[in-house]
Each structure stands twice: as structure tokens, then as C-alpha cells.
Design an enzyme around this catalytic site. Sequence first.
Site, PDB file in Angstrom:
ATOM      1  N   TYR D 176      -4.099 -10.658 -31.183  1.00 55.48           N
ATOM      2  CA  TYR D 176      -3.205 -10.523 -32.340  1.00 55.48           C
ATOM      3  C   TYR D 176      -3.815 -11.086 -33.623  1.00 55.48           C
ATOM      4  O   TYR D 176      -3.140 -11.196 -34.641  1.00 55.48           O
ATOM      5  CB  TYR D 176      -1.816 -11.126 -32.062  1.00 55.48           C
ATOM      6  CG  TYR D 176      -1.811 -12.577 -31.644  1.00 55.48           C
ATOM      7  CD1 TYR D 176      -2.064 -13.589 -32.555  1.00 55.48           C
ATOM      8  CD2 TYR D 176      -1.539 -12.940 -30.337  1.00 55.48           C
ATOM      9  CE1 TYR D 176      -2.059 -14.917 -32.174  1.00 55.48           C
ATOM     10  CE2 TYR D 176      -1.536 -14.266 -29.947  1.00 55.48           C
ATOM     11  CZ  TYR D 176      -1.797 -15.248 -30.872  1.00 55.48           C
ATOM     12  OH  TYR D 176      -1.804 -16.571 -30.498  1.00 55.48           O
ATOM     13  N   LYS D 191      -6.663 -17.673 -36.317  1.00 53.05           N
ATOM     14  CA  LYS D 191      -7.635 -16.889 -35.546  1.00 53.05           C
ATOM     15  C   LYS D 191      -8.215 -15.761 -36.415  1.00 53.05           C
ATOM     16  O   LYS D 191      -9.402 -15.435 -36.308  1.00 53.05           O
ATOM     17  CB  LYS D 191      -6.978 -16.301 -34.294  1.00 53.05           C
ATOM     18  CG  LYS D 191      -6.543 -17.347 -33.259  1.00 53.05           C
ATOM     19  CD  LYS D 191      -7.728 -17.903 -32.468  1.00 53.05           C
ATOM     20  CE  LYS D 191      -7.285 -18.641 -31.221  1.00 53.05           C
ATOM     21  NZ  LYS D 191      -8.387 -19.251 -30.459  1.00 53.05           N
ATOM     22  N   PRO D 217      -9.394 -12.397 -26.292  1.00 54.46           N
ATOM     23  CA  PRO D 217      -8.797 -12.211 -24.962  1.00 54.46           C
ATOM     24  C   PRO D 217      -7.339 -11.782 -25.049  1.00 54.46           C
ATOM     25  O   PRO D 217      -6.611 -12.175 -25.946  1.00 54.46           O
ATOM     26  CB  PRO D 217      -8.877 -13.600 -24.319  1.00 54.46           C
ATOM     27  CG  PRO D 217      -9.624 -14.473 -25.270  1.00 54.46           C
ATOM     28  CD  PRO D 217      -9.586 -13.816 -26.609  1.00 54.46           C
TER      29      PRO D 217
HETATM   30  N1  LIG Z   1      -5.432 -17.882 -21.874  1.00 55.76           N
HETATM   31  C1  LIG Z   1      -5.132 -16.858 -22.627  1.00 55.76           C
HETATM   32  O1  LIG Z   1      -4.372 -15.989 -22.206  1.00 55.76           O
HETATM   33  C2  LIG Z   1      -5.712 -16.732 -23.991  1.00 55.76           C
HETATM   34  C3  LIG Z   1      -5.423 -15.557 -24.716  1.00 55.76           C
HETATM   35  C4  LIG Z   1      -5.949 -15.420 -25.981  1.00 55.76           C
HETATM   36  C5  LIG Z   1      -6.760 -16.390 -26.490  1.00 55.76           C
HETATM   37  N2  LIG Z   1      -7.014 -17.501 -25.769  1.00 55.76           N
HETATM   38  C6  LIG Z   1      -7.904 -18.506 -26.367  1.00 55.76           C
HETATM   39  O2  LIG Z   1      -8.783 -18.991 -25.411  1.00 55.76           O
HETATM   40  C7  LIG Z   1      -9.170 -20.312 -25.733  1.00 55.76           C
HETATM   41  C8  LIG Z   1      -8.990 -21.223 -24.548  1.00 55.76           C
HETATM   42  O3  LIG Z   1      -7.616 -21.247 -24.230  1.00 55.76           O
HETATM   43  P1  LIG Z   1      -7.100 -21.646 -22.771  1.00 55.76           P
HETATM   44  O4  LIG Z   1      -6.176 -20.577 -22.350  1.00 55.76           O
HETATM   45  O5  LIG Z   1      -8.243 -21.991 -21.913  1.00 55.76           O
HETATM   46  O6  LIG Z   1      -6.190 -22.915 -23.051  1.00 55.76           O
HETATM   47  P2  LIG Z   1      -6.491 -24.479 -22.958  1.00 55.76           P
HETATM   48  O7  LIG Z   1      -6.897 -24.817 -21.576  1.00 55.76           O
HETATM   49  O8  LIG Z   1      -5.261 -25.127 -23.497  1.00 55.76           O
HETATM   50  O9  LIG Z   1      -7.714 -24.692 -23.911  1.00 55.76           O
HETATM   51  C9  LIG Z   1      -7.645 -25.284 -25.164  1.00 55.76           C
HETATM   52  C10 LIG Z   1      -8.709 -26.357 -25.248  1.00 55.76           C
HETATM   53  O10 LIG Z   1      -8.812 -26.777 -26.597  1.00 55.76           O
HETATM   54  C11 LIG Z   1      -8.988 -28.200 -26.599  1.00 55.76           C
HETATM   55  N3  LIG Z   1      -8.496 -28.741 -27.838  1.00 55.76           N
HETATM   56  C12 LIG Z   1      -7.241 -28.648 -28.328  1.00 55.76           C
HETATM   57  N4  LIG Z   1      -7.143 -29.337 -29.478  1.00 55.76           N
HETATM   58  C13 LIG Z   1      -8.371 -29.861 -29.732  1.00 55.76           C
HETATM   59  C14 LIG Z   1      -8.893 -30.679 -30.775  1.00 55.76           C
HETATM   60  N5  LIG Z   1      -8.125 -31.056 -31.803  1.00 55.76           N
HETATM   61  N6  LIG Z   1     -10.191 -31.031 -30.710  1.00 55.76           N
HETATM   62  C15 LIG Z   1     -10.963 -30.625 -29.684  1.00 55.76           C
HETATM   63  N7  LIG Z   1     -10.514 -29.867 -28.671  1.00 55.76           N
HETATM   64  C16 LIG Z   1      -9.226 -29.486 -28.703  1.00 55.76           C
HETATM   65  C17 LIG Z   1      -8.181 -28.688 -25.415  1.00 55.76           C
HETATM   66  O11 LIG Z   1      -8.678 -29.913 -24.906  1.00 55.76           O
HETATM   67  P3  LIG Z   1      -8.030 -31.356 -25.303  1.00 55.76           P
HETATM   68  O12 LIG Z   1      -6.582 -31.259 -25.059  1.00 55.76           O
HETATM   69  O13 LIG Z   1      -8.779 -32.278 -24.407  1.00 55.76           O
HETATM   70  O14 LIG Z   1      -8.382 -31.594 -26.742  1.00 55.76           O
HETATM   71  C18 LIG Z   1      -8.395 -27.572 -24.409  1.00 55.76           C
HETATM   72  O15 LIG Z   1      -9.497 -27.852 -23.594  1.00 55.76           O
HETATM   73  C19 LIG Z   1      -8.348 -20.699 -26.933  1.00 55.76           C
HETATM   74  O16 LIG Z   1      -9.112 -20.460 -28.107  1.00 55.76           O
HETATM   75  C20 LIG Z   1      -7.205 -19.725 -26.891  1.00 55.76           C
HETATM   76  O17 LIG Z   1      -6.652 -19.479 -28.161  1.00 55.76           O
HETATM   77  C21 LIG Z   1      -6.505 -17.695 -24.535  1.00 55.76           C
END
Ligand SMILES: NC(=O)c1ccc[n+]([C@@H]2O[C@H](COP(=O)([O-])OP(=O)(O)OC[C@H]3O[C@@H](n4cnc5c(N)ncnc54)[C@H](OP(=O)(O)O)[C@@H]3O)[C@@H](O)[C@H]2O)c1
Lengths: 312, 312, 312, 312
Positions: D176, D191, D217
Site C-alpha cells: 500500500y 513507506k 510484501p
Molecule cells: N509481515 C507482513 O505481512 C508485512 C507486510 C508488509 C510489510 N512488512 C514489512 O516487513 C518488515 C518486517 O516486518 P515483520 O512483519 O517482520 O514485523 P516485526 O517482526 O515487528 O519487525 C519489525 C522489526 O523492526 C524493529 N524495530 C522497530 N522499531 C525500531 C526502532 N525504533 N529501531 C530499530 N529497530 C526497530 C523491531 O525490533 P525491536 O522491537 O527490537 O526494535 C522488529 O525487529 C517491516 O518493514 C514491515 O513493514 C511486513
Amino acid sequence: SCFHSSSTVAQQPPLPHSRFFPPLEAAMLPDGTFRGRVAFITGGGTGLGRAMTATLSHLGAECVIASRKLEVLQQAADEISGQTGNKVHAVQLDVRDPQAVTRCVEHIESLTGLPDVIINNAAGNFVCPSENLSANAWKSITDIVLNGTAFVTLELGKRLVRSQKGAAFLAITTIYAESGSGFVVPSAAAKAGVEALYKSLAGEWGHYGLRFNIIQPGPIRTKGAFSRLDPTGQFEAGMLSRIPTGRLGQASEMANLASYLCSDYASWMSGAVIRFDGGEYVMMAGEFNELHKVTADQWKVMEKMIRSTKGS
Amino acid sequence: SCFHSSSTVAQQPPLPHSRFFPPLEAAMLPDGTFRGRVAFITGGGTGLGRAMTATLSHLGAECVIASRKLEVLQQAADEISGQTGNKVHAVQLDVRDPQAVTRCVEHIESLTGLPDVIINNAAGNFVCPSENLSANAWKSITDIVLNGTAFVTLELGKRLVRSQKGAAFLAITTIYAESGSGFVVPSAAAKAGVEALYKSLAGEWGHYGLRFNIIQPGPIRTKGAFSRLDPTGQFEAGMLSRIPTGRLGQASEMANLASYLCSDYASWMSGAVIRFDGGEYVMMAGEFNELHKVTADQWKVMEKMIRSTKGS
Amino acid sequence: SCFHSSSTVAQQPPLPHSRFFPPLEAAMLPDGTFRGRVAFITGGGTGLGRAMTATLSHLGAECVIASRKLEVLQQAADEISGQTGNKVHAVQLDVRDPQAVTRCVEHIESLTGLPDVIINNAAGNFVCPSENLSANAWKSITDIVLNGTAFVTLELGKRLVRSQKGAAFLAITTIYAESGSGFVVPSAAAKAGVEALYKSLAGEWGHYGLRFNIIQPGPIRTKGAFSRLDPTGQFEAGMLSRIPTGRLGQASEMANLASYLCSDYASWMSGAVIRFDGGEYVMMAGEFNELHKVTADQWKVMEKMIRSTKGS
Amino acid sequence: SCFHSSSTVAQQPPLPHSRFFPPLEAAMLPDGTFRGRVAFITGGGTGLGRAMTATLSHLGAECVIASRKLEVLQQAADEISGQTGNKVHAVQLDVRDPQAVTRCVEHIESLTGLPDVIINNAAGNFVCPSENLSANAWKSITDIVLNGTAFVTLELGKRLVRSQKGAAFLAITTIYAESGSGFVVPSAAAKAGVEALYKSLAGEWGHYGLRFNIIQPGPIRTKGAFSRLDPTGQFEAGMLSRIPTGRLGQASEMANLASYLCSDYASWMSGAVIRFDGGEYVMMAGEFNELHKVTADQWKVMEKMIRSTKGS
Ligand SMILES: NC(=O)c1ccc[n+]([C@@H]2O[C@H](COP(=O)([O-])OP(=O)(O)OC[C@H]3O[C@@H](n4cnc5c(N)ncnc54)[C@H](OP(=O)(O)O)[C@@H]3O)[C@@H](O)[C@H]2O)c1
Ligand SMILES: NC(=O)c1ccc[n+]([C@@H]2O[C@H](COP(=O)([O-])OP(=O)(O)OC[C@H]3O[C@@H](n4cnc5c(N)ncnc54)[C@H](OP(=O)(O)O)[C@@H]3O)[C@@H](O)[C@H]2O)c1
Ligand SMILES: NC(=O)c1ccc[n+]([C@@H]2O[C@H](COP(=O)([O-])OP(=O)(O)OC[C@H]3O[C@@H](n4cnc5c(N)ncnc54)[C@H](OP(=O)(O)O)[C@@H]3O)[C@@H](O)[C@H]2O)c1
Ligand SMILES: NC(=O)c1ccc[n+]([C@@H]2O[C@H](COP(=O)([O-])OP(=O)(O)OC[C@H]3O[C@@H](n4cnc5c(N)ncnc54)[C@H](OP(=O)(O)O)[C@@H]3O)[C@@H](O)[C@H]2O)c1
């Protein structure tokens, strides 16, 4: 003759910084990725189509390549098959003719069964000022690129649907399909049509087990493309200067991307449009990329002027 | 008969919040904006084409409308001309036939001189599962929409270039030209082709004094479109629910936008693609817009759950 | 001083073929279109913002303009109001400060009531190689452009939702928001963010009576933009050569487009992104538009070479 | 407790036709592809970041993962390193703080040297009606996603430029980012900003040996994403129904794509934006994909009605 074929035209060396972007020519997927799979590639006897065929064959696929020139196809089929040890079939086909497409698909069905991988790669193109384009010239390109792709896709699609068999479709378009471009207008229109066709079917036919993806290549030296798009070779230097990676692409690189998209490693990808162009598109399209010309000294002057600006 | 024409199908009332988005039907440009100008509109006898013709005529243009049904055209021409006092010519034309296009343009040239405004609006479309599409069905749509637009545009373009005369071109496409859509696949492909054609020529032919723009309409009730896209009328409610403005568009509104784009008020616009759809596209495409269904109470629960989430 | 302000830099004359694209400076909408409406324009004291304010005021709106420099605003307000006879209020505001935004909106609410038209036009920008950008420089731009727009939009949006009042929002972004561009990277990122914000809210908040549209201007001479983007004036010629309409845009032209989008004539438009750039974007992005350099004689040679090419 | 964490929420089974699209979890690139390379992954301790780290480590890279929760990072680092035998370093970092970013990069430089691969994957997000968003909530997301990515990218970029070292950057955005979406508006805006940043730098910094690509993704189950986007689990069924491949993506599949883009097999790719979403985007965006609901019998009726339509 006073005209050289493009392959004899002096080629531009890549720019120095292209050393950061070395082409990797080896097949990247694991051996046997396409074992037991059948791949159908239009225009598979030359250029990018041939490179994709070679890679798929190398990875275990039984390939069928189809275009107008049977002799060219047969030679490519023999050479590739000789190298990979996997069957490559050559089938004559003019994709503009829907009945020929039907016959070809029937033939393939009996030869190998319906394919698991379909690559719509056949195309025609040439540069020409649009005020010189006749209706026939327009149709000569769009009939191959858009109608040809549609006929092949619909004919195979229907049969796959009927047989409840899944498959991965790939279309090769171009970076100017989205932006349009002067001087290659029928190609731009037809390739844009192909992209819409594929995005449409990705949504409509997914539940039948069919996926549809698109690669938009930037400039990759093939005789077919370059002899009709830069016959004198004089535009290649300009092209290089606006490719951030400083070199043309290689057919084997594109074959790796294509094989990925058609493999089960990408079984969750559908409706994707992948620009594969060394960064050319974003370089051209970005309004201020012209400022690459500014020297370090000029930047200093400009910075001062900007800082000294008061108000709006 | 057991089939109603779409105009007799019960129509959905607009949603309550559409009161915030009242349609303004009056012509918005100053009187005489197109005085002394000639406008050529394909498919100008019905639906959106007719509305654009009426507005341009009202603003002073001499109009030429062209499509297959001369009777329909003639009646529209007479009615519009009767209301506006400006000439409207009806010319029979099947845009799929390049020779007919040439003859038509020659006829126009002698009748009114080359046009200042050209609107490629003629189209064909119908809903159909793609596995039921024959090659002929594919061509029945793409020949009108893509080839027809190209023939008209190239024929007029060449003559304008030769006569060193400027003009504003407008094409009417659709919101699914970019995204693609199932069940209207030939239309999606052909309209995407039209967009690429126009963007290409905007770049290539600007220095000849020619501009090219595009309107992508969302759902606007016309007999032609709705009888072939929602013949039973059963999808209209669903459509309304995903249009943020809560109503269908009106032909007169689109005519105002089109007249702007073709006027000198927009003389600096070229290569633009304007979505005119009540917001439908962004609503459909936005992954989380489904959450409109969540009630205020559910939001409270969800908010608490989100707050209580620890870690990733 | 050795540095000229951009307004004294020698300006490039438009290209000859720009005669086909004459700017129309008069307001195009009917008198009184915005009678009884309140318009809020950030950055409304200078450049494009001032032009939009003048047009809206001319068409009957009561305007509120807001930015950091109260004196500049006040003078603009007085001049515009003097010409149009309609009230123009000047309000000091730094859009980066959410509390200031809240106070400003409260002030406006008491002054004029909530606005019917909101134009997020305030911005900052300058050219700079990205390897010289500090985190502070990054934030100096994105805080104004993205956060500032968000704070203004959310604050007004919430209150409009609460009061069940409809409104038309417009954001001014840039043609490189979509493509990105080197040397103006914080601006590119922030403007892309603004576009996503607006497209998102067009879907989410339509049912509250709110519409959201975007104009992406190409180069329009204003002191604010040109003194920071082309301080030496040396890039203007290059710019002109890639604008198909052969000239820069004029602020009054953009004001006409903006007033249309904010008026009820466009009440069915939401979520639209309108490129207003003389065709520059499609010209830059189209891969073969370089071939404009080919002479007629060279085309003849190239055509022969292409025809003589055998095979692929 | 009355709130389940998302991992305990009943999950929807994939749709039957997803059998055509089997996920392949094994690493697809040749062993040792990243031997001698250093990869830096923000948010590498959880979800998609962890999966990408595992794959890169498996393929020979020395990895550095960074985020706020050192304990989580350390455990992930140990587990991955235990499985692959290659070093994984855990570094605490809040990407919102530019000074912390500088210190972190200095630390990495001394630890492993500047990285060859940089993946900006850290993000924050939650669903929320925009009228409930405070300025702080807005900043809590955009500071991580947009500013955090910029700080990391600029800091590493500058040092790479200075050291004349090439590298491949990858950003993880979302489908999105382009379309926008309600209810996740700060994420959509941030994003989109990241995408523009990357496309901009792909053009500007290519000649320094740097490439920049993007993966968007679609839904892939991770605790971090799903607990904040679908805390109750009630939207998953709706999601599945609009994913043409009939299932969610798997983190290991995305890791394969990411490793490809960061490897020399993709050394010619830059400025590319790759949708990886099971086809969800094109399905949602295509206006007539609703017609999937039409039954075979209804199609027969509709076809007859369409055929019987006369005129427009
Ligand atoms: N899963 C999906 O369906 C999906 C879909 C579209 C896009 N995405 C994208 O994929 C990526 C990974 O997402 P995910 O699904 O794996 O979720 P996730 O496990 O919540 O990953 C987010 C990561 O970002 C880190 N983070 C958050 N705030 C931070 C900060 N201020 N400084 C440094 N690190 C920070 C978190 O670690 P800490 O809490 O330790 O900081 C966590 O490891 C993201 O960019 C998300 O937008 C995911
Ligand atoms: N190379 C590039 O830089 C580049 C850039 C962007 C896009 N592309 C695209 O990549 C694809 C391959 O191009 P290429 O560079 O490899 O050029 P190519 O060698 O000329 O390939 C075109 C192929 O299409 C076949 N073909 C043409 N008309 C046909 C017809 N009517 N029926 C069946 N087959 C037909 C040709 O074989 P016959 O003559 O035997 O029919 C030929 O094998 C094309 O889609 C092209 O548009 C290439
Ligand atoms: N209404 C909507 O909701 C909507 C939405 C998106 C896009 N559009 C587009 O808007 C345009 C107008 O559509 P509409 O709704 O006004 O429907 P319409 O009344 O059916 O208009 C189509 C016109 O095209 C003409 N035409 C068809 N085939 C032709 C041919 N071979 N040669 C010349 N003219 C031909 C028809 O006239 P003859 O039968 O006399 O030839 C008719 O006047 C079309 O481009 C359509 O795709 C409409
Ligand atoms: N001119 C062009 O060629 C062009 C091209 C593309 C896009 N645009 C866009 O068009 C819009 C107007 O630009 P312009 O050319 O008219 O330049 P401009 O005169 O410099 O306008 C920028 C305005 O923003 C205001 N502003 C800056 N920072 C602010 C802040 N922190 N809080 C409140 N207001 C602030 C300025 O007023 P104060 O200094 O008083 O705060 C000024 O009035 C901008 O969004 C720009 O990005 C212009």
C-alpha cells in the site's frame, strides 16, 4: 555492403564504475529445479528467449521454443539440448495467427503435455518517427506483441483451466511500457497492453492455479533488439551514461531472474512487474538527475547561493 | 421480453454522504472558450461522448462526431446544435478500418479544416470470464479501442504535423487500465495501450504543437457501458459502497473536466493521466480499507489488544 | 554581491513552438464559484500559494493564508484583498509544530469557521548531493513537507469529521514524487509521503464528506523554488529542452487547475494525482525520446539499415 | 488474560487452490553466495528480518542485526549462528536517533568493516482510524520507518562513498505504499517516502557502486505485523479470499527473494520495486474482480442480456 549488422558495430565499453556490478552468468537456481517440468518459450531461438531457454533447460526443464524461423529454432534447440542433455523442441509458429496458435498448442499438448512454464517473449520493434508510421507498420508490431501474446495466453490458459493444471506465465515487456516513449510507439502501446493483460489474469485466474508475472528489461545487447533500435550504434554511449550501473545487462542475468519467477521459489508471486534495467528508468525519470553534471566546485558556489537566499 | 435494457433496471440511490459531493452540471468554462475551434469526437453520439460534444458545442466549438451509427449521430448532432446554435456534423466511421479513417479525416478537412481538439472516446467492452474469450472476441474490443484510437490519432497527427497546426488530443480510458482487471481483459489491455500511445506522443510530438492527455473515468451511468458491464444491475450497490463520494459520476461532470483539458486553460498540460472516479480506485486498492467494516466498539477492543502486544 | 538572487538571473526565453501552448492567465471558473466558502492555504503568501489564493479570492472565497513570515503574508493578503474585495486573513504558522497547528486551526475556526477548501502548499527544498546531507538537513525538509502536511491535515480533518462538515483538500507535490530524483532526495521522499497520505485519506475519509486530490507541478518560475533549485540559472535551458510544450508553467495556470479541483465542479474527484508539467515527465522517462536528436537524413540512413537487417 | 496474542489466534487454513502454489522454504541461491560478505539488517531479530538474516547467514554472510531489544537480537543471533556456523552480531539501535545510528555504524565498521548488503527492514505500524491519530502517533511510525531508514541509509551511504566501496541496499516497504490505504496512514506515507528515497538514490549514487531495490510484501504471518494489524484475527479470511494464490506468504520465501536482490546475481538491478504479495494488489485494485462472485448460471444470463443489447 555499406551497412554493418549491429553485431559488427563498435560497441561501447562499460563505464569504470560497472566494476561494482559484475555480471554473474552461472545459473543461480539449484540443479533440477525444473526437472519434470515443461517450459514453452516464444521467440526462444534468439536473444533473450534463447538465454532463458538455455537456463531452464540447464535446470532440468523440457523446453519447447516457437517462432517463425524453424531453422533458427532448430539450431538453437540442438545446441542447447546438446549442452544440457535435456530435450528442446522447435516448433514453427507465427503468433499473430490465432489458428496457428491453436494448432501449435495442440501439437505441444501431444508432444509434452501442457506446459508448466509459459514465457511470452516474442516481439517485434523498430525505431521510427511516429509521423512516418502507417497503419500497417502499427499493426506489424502490435499484432505480434499484443495480439500474439494474448492468443498464446488465452489458448494455453483455457486448456490449463480445463485440465485443472497450474502454470507460471511470464511476459517480457520493456521499461517504457509504463512511461511510454517516442519513436517506438507501437511497441510501447502493445507492451503496455501485455502488462495489463497479465495483471488482469493474475487476479482473474489465480484460483485456477495460474500465476502471471512480468519482466521489464532495460538495454541488453541482442542482435534482434539492437539492430532495430540503435542500428548505427551511435546511441549506446548515451544509454550507458544514464544507466547507474554503468553497463548493459546480459542475457544470462535476465535468464536467472526469469527462471526464479517461473520456479516454485516464486510460487507466491503473481501480478508483479519487475524492472530489470540497471537503474536506467529511475535515472531518466528523476527530474534533477541532470545535476550529475555539476562539479564539486560548482556545488560549492551553488550551496553558498542557496544559503544566501532570503525568503521566497 | 425477459431482459430489461439497463436503463430500466432499478438503479441504486446514491449513499447519504454523497450530499457532500453535489454534482454541478452547468458548463464551467467561460462562454466562447472554444469559439473558432473545431472539435472531433469519436463516439460522440452517445453517452460520455455526447456529453462532451454538448459541452464543447455550448462553449462555442464547431463539432464533428463520428461512429458507426449515422442515425444516432445525426439525431445527437441535431439536438445539440439546436440547443447551442453551433454546428455539429455527423460522420459515419468505423474506427477499426484505417482506410475509412483516412477518408473520414479527408472529409473533415474539407468540411471544417483540421480539428483543434480531438477526443478519442469510441470504445467497445463487455464483461466475460477470460476462459470464454475467443480470439475474435479479443480482437472485437482491441481493434476498436487500441487500433481505432491509433488510426485516428496517427492520421490526424500526421496531417497536423504537415500543416504545422497545433491541437489538443484527449483519450478516454478507464481506471483499470493501470491495474488491470479480470472479466474485462481485452478492454484493460487495449486501454493500457491507448495510455502508452498518448504518453509516448506527448513526448514525441510536443514540439509540433500537439498535446495529449488522458481521463480515466470510474463508473458513470451510460446505456452503452452499463448494459454491457452490469446488465442485471446487481453490482451497482457493491460499486457504490466502494466509491468514497457515495455516488456514480455524471456525464456532465466529465464533460467539464474534458473541456478544461482541451482548452487553452490547460495549454501547459500534456502527458497527464487523470483519474476521475469518485475515489473508487484508491478505495479498492488500499489493503486496509476493508476496516471500514469495524465498528466503534470493535475499534476499542482492537486498540486495547494492540496496546497490550509486547514485542514482535 | 557576487550572487544574484534568482529573479535577476537571465531567464531563458521559451522555445518557438511554445506559441502553440499560450498561457491563459484569466480565472476560468465562473465568478462567485467560491462565494460563501472559506479556503485555507499554507504558504499562501508567496509563489504558487499566493497565485492560488488570488484566484480563489477572485472567485469569491474568504481566504486564510498561513506560513512563518507574517509580514510577507500580511502584504499578500492586503494586496489580494485590495484587488478582489474579498477578505484574506494572514496567520503566522510554522507547520512543523503540531501545537502551533492546533492553535492556528482554533484561531481559524473562530475567525471564519472550519474551511471548505484546504491547500497544503507550504514546502521547503534545495538541491544538494545526498552524501552531503546531514540528518538535520533531512529533517529540515521532511518536517515541513511531510509532517507539516500531516499535522495540518489531521488537525483539520478531525474537526471537520466531528462537525460533520465536508471539505476539499488539495496537496501540491512534484513530478519526482513518484519517480524519485537525485539531489532533492528529502523533498522526493516527503512529497511521496504526502501523496500516500492523501490517497489513503481519500479512501478512508470519503464517507465523512472529505475529498483529497494532488497536483504535481513541473517547473514554474517562483523565487522560492528557483533560487534553491537552480540558483545559477544554468539548468533552465536544459529544462526547457525536455518540456514538450517548450516553456515553463505559470502560476496563474496552476491556480486555475487548483481552483477547479477545489470547486464543486470536481466534487466527484478524489484520490486523483494530476501531473501539471508541460509534458516534462513523460519526455524524460521515455527511453527513446533521445532520438529527437536524429536528423531527417540520419533517419533515412537508419531506416535503410533497419530494413536491411535480417533475422534476430 | 482476555486478550490473546496473535500467535494464539485461530489461523485460517489456506484455500484449496493454494496447492498449485506450494511454498519452497529451502534457500535457493548456491552455497557460499555471500561468503566474505557482510550484511546489516535492521529489525533482524524478528519476523521477516530474522528470516532474511537466517538465509544470508546460511549462504555465507557475516551478519549484523540491529534493533531496540538487545536480548531478542542476541537470542536470534545465537540461534542463527548456531545453525549456520557463520557469525551473527547483535547491536542495539534505535533507528530514530541519528546519533545512535552514527555510533552503531562506527561500531559495525570496526567490527566487520562496512557492509556489502544493507537491509532496511525495521518498522512500526498499527491499525487506527485516522481521526484518532495524534501528532505523536503519526511521528511514532514515520520516525522509525522514514527517518530511521534515511538515517541508516545516509550514514552508511556516505561512508561507502568515501571508502569507494560498493554495496547493495534493500528496503522492505508494503503494497500500500503506492496506492495508499486507510487505517494505516502513517505507515503508508512513510513507506512511500522510503520508496522515493531508494529510487532517488538508485539514480544518484549508482556511479559510487551502490544499488537500491525495494520489496513490497503482502501479508506474511509474523507476530509483529499481525498482532498490530489484525489483532483479533477476524480479517484474515477476507485477506485470503482476495489473494489469488490462496494463501499467505512465508518469511522464508521472502528471504529467498531478498537474498537474490542483494546478491551479485542481481548486480544489474537497481531502482526496482518488487511486489511480493501472492497477487493481492492486482486482485484488489481491478475494478471488475468482484465478478468472481458470479456463478456459471448467472454468467449465462448475463451473456444473453449483453448480446441482446442494442446500441449505446
Ligand atoms: N509481515 C507482513 O505481512 C508485512 C507486510 C508488509 C510489510 N512488512 C514489512 O516487513 C518488515 C518486517 O516486518 P515483520 O512483519 O517482520 O514485523 P516485526 O517482526 O515487528 O519487525 C519489525 C522489526 O523492526 C524493529 N524495530 C522497530 N522499531 C525500531 C526502532 N525504533 N529501531 C530499530 N529497530 C526497530 C523491531 O525490533 P525491536 O522491537 O527490537 O526494535 C522488529 O525487529 C517491516 O518493514 C514491515 O513493514 C511486513
Ligand atoms: N534486448 C533488449 O534490450 C530488450 C529490451 C527490452 C525488451 N526486450 C524484449 O525482450 C524480448 C526478446 O527480445 P530480444 O532482444 O531477444 O530480440 P530478438 O532476438 O529479436 O527476439 C524476438 C523473438 O521474437 C520472435 N518473433 C518475432 N515475430 C514473431 C512472430 N510473429 N511469431 C513468433 N515469434 C516471433 C523472433 O523469432 P522469429 O524471427 O523466428 O519469428 C525472435 O526470436 C522481446 O519481447 C523484446 O521486446 C528486449
Ligand atoms: N460509462 C462509464 O462508466 C465508463 C467508465 C470508464 C470508461 N468509459 C469510457 O468512456 C467512453 C465512452 O463510453 P460510454 O459509457 O459513453 O459508452 P457508449 O455510449 O457505449 O460509447 C461508446 C461509443 O463508441 C462508439 N463506437 C463503438 N465502436 C465503434 C467503432 N468501431 N467505430 C466508431 N465508433 C465506435 C459507439 O457508437 P456506434 O455504436 O455508433 O459506433 C458509441 O458512441 C469509452 O471509451 C468507455 O470505455 C466509460
Ligand atoms: N515552483 C515550482 O516549480 C514547483 C515545482 C514543483 C512543486 N512545487 C511546489 O509548489 C509549492 C509552492 O512552491 P513555490 O514554488 O511557490 O515556492 P515558495 O514561494 O518558496 O513557497 C513555499 C511556501 O512555503 C512556506 N513555508 C515554508 N516553510 C514553512 C513552514 N515551516 N511553515 C509554514 N509555511 C512554510 C513559505 O512561507 P514562509 O517562508 O513564510 O514560511 C512559502 O510561502 C511547494 O509545495 C513546492 O514544493 C513548486
